[in-house]
Structures are given as structure tokens and as C-alpha cells.
Design an enzyme around this catalytic site. Structure first.
Site, short mmCIF file in Angstrom:
data_model
loop_
_atom_site.label_atom_id
_atom_site.label_comp_id
_atom_site.label_asym_id
_atom_site.label_seq_id
_atom_site.Cartn_x
_atom_site.Cartn_y
_atom_site.Cartn_z
CE1 TYR A 154 -3.75 2.45 1.20
CE2 TYR A 154 -2.11 3.19 2.77
CZ TYR A 154 -3.32 3.37 2.14
OH TYR A 154 -4.10 4.46 2.45
CE LYS A 158 -3.62 5.18 -0.86
NZ LYS A 158 -4.75 5.88 -1.52
#
Length: 262
Positions: A154, A158
Site C-alpha cells: 500500500y 501511495k
């Protein structure tokens, strides 16, 4: 009682806003705030039920991990409803909290949804915005993009969003495009509520890391995104705005534990 942060001036009158992840904790607040500000709001999510009774002008249902479905949905949407004035890339997903939990499948899925999916939504919309000569994109990234707080796949995705955002700001600014990112810390959404119901002791472990002594709210994140997409931020592009209760300003726990008793 309605939060005062949900009351806004009608500064987006008749502007068309597309919000991905509209059925999530931050997404629902974004829908309400933009709607209260006079915008025409369209929302996208992976299941129709997640969009529920939200006050949306248009509903898009597709899985960001499916490139063909995403591209087709965006193509049909812009053909039927035109190019939005503002795109809020809000959708996000994570399961692998540490490296030990990140398998090949976990990595591929999280990159596909959080980074590649955002690209497949954004690229055709930005191309059309450039032809029009104006447009505004805000990515909801994360403090995980700025430092390691767990969730490796993640975090990588991001961080990729921020790099992509900067590319758009630099290469598409000449066409009237602005692109920025908001990086929230822990946000007190229903997802956190479910987690704390199972582990109520977790809150006492989390909060000492935040100088403000609390998590941020979905309203605070949404207001930051709205600011960046508004005329009040007309000279801002390529910027990353943290909404994290001071988390990334420094290591409060280190100060308290190591230096506090000296």
C-alpha cells in the site's frame, strides 16, 4: 448533531466532481461536502451497494484492479456526462500490514488498486481536461507514502501516486491542469471503529504517536482535498498536504520515551 465541518459555502456551484471510493468513510464525506457546496457529484466504487442512497448525480461501478473494466467505465462516463471539472482519486485498499504478510498476490492486488487503478481512471480524464484547457486532480495518498508505518505494498502504491501527481503537475500545467495530493494519517473511519471494537486497547497504543493526541476525521481530510481543488488554491500544484495530526513532523514517542526523563 451535524459537524460544523460539514457546512460549507457554495464555492463549487455547477462544477462536476468525480469521486472514486465514494462509498467509503472519507468518500461519503466528500460527496456530502461537495454537494453542500453546489457541485454536481458523481461517485464510483467497486459495488453498487456501497454507493447506497448517496446523493449522486451519477453512479459508476467497477473494480479498480480490472484495467479493462475501469477504462470502459471511464470512457462511457465521459461520453455520456462529459469531462469532470474535478477528479478526486480517493479509493484505497490494504490488507498486508507487514512484509511478512505481503505475498506476490497481495503485492499485485494492492498495487493494481491503489496505483494502477488510479492511473487508468486519471489518464483519459486528464487527456480530455487538457483538450478543454482546465482541470483539477486531487489524490488521497497517505503518510505511508512519506515514511514507513507498515503496509508495504500500500505504501509503495501511495508513494507512486505522489510521483504521478508531480508528473501531471509539471507536464500538464501548461494546459491548465492542477494536481495535488493529500496525505492523511490514521483517519477515524468505520474501518477503524471495527478494528477498535475487536482491539479496544489499540487506541492507547496509537494515540501517543500523534502530537495532537487523536486521529484525524474524514471531514478534516475532505476539507483539505476541497481546498486544493478550489480557486483558493489556484496557485498550488504539485503539492503534498499532510493531514496527520502532526505525525510526520517528528517522533513524539521518541521525545517522550528517550528524552523526556532527562
Amino acid at each position: 448533531m451535524t459537524s460544523p465541518l460539514l457546512h460549507t459555502e457554495p464555492r463549487f456551484a455547477d462544477m462536476h466532481v468525480l469521486i472514486t471510493g465514494a462509498g467509503g468513510g472519507i468518500g461519503k464525506v466528500l460527496v456530502e461536502l461537495y454537494g453542500n457546496s453546489g457541485a454536481i457529484v458523481s461517485g464510483a466504487d467497486q459495488e453498487k451497494g456501497l454507493l447506497g442512497e448517496l446523493p449522486l448525480a451519477n453512479r459508476l461501478v467497477f473494480d479498480l484492479g480490472d484495467e479493462k473494466a475501469t477504462s470502459a467505465a471511464i470512457r462511457d462516463f465521459t461520453a455520456d456526462h462529459g469531462v469532470p471539472d474535478i477528479l478526486i482519486n480517493n479509493a484505497g485498499f490494504t490488507r498486508g500490514e507487514t512484509l511478512d504478510a505481503v505475498s506476490n498476490d497481495v503485492w499485485e492486488r494492492e498495487i493494481a488498486i491503489n496505483l494502477n487503478g488510479a492511473f487508468h481512471v486519471t489518464a483519459p480524464i486528464v487527456d480530455a481536461m487538457c483538450q478543454r484547457g482546465s482541470g483539477n486532480i486531487v489524490f488521497i495518498s497517505s503518510v505511508n507514502a512519506l515514511g514507513h508505518f507498515g503496509n508495504p505494498a500500500y505504501s509503495a502504491a501511495k508513494a507512486g501516486l505522489i510521483s504521478y501527481m508531480k508528473a501531471l503537475a509539471v507536464e500538464r500545467g501548461r494546459f491548465g491542469i492542477r494536481a495535488n495530493a493529500v496525505c492523511p494519517g490514521s483517519v477515524r473511519t468505520p474501518a477503524w471503529d471495527h478494528r477498535l471494537n475487536k482491539q479496544p486497547e489499540l487506541l492507547a497504543k496509537v494515540l501517543p504517536h500523534y502530537p495532537l493526541g487523536r486521529m484525524v476525521t474524514p471531514e478534516e481530510v475532505a476539507h483539505a482535498a476541497m481546498f486544493l481543488s478550489s480557486d483558493a488554491a489556484s496557485g498550488i500544484s504539485g503539492a503534498t498536504l499532510t493531514v496527520d495530526g502532526g505525525l510526520t513532523a517528528g517522533n513524539l514517542r521518541f521525545i517522550d520515551d528517550v528524552l523526556g526523563d532527562q
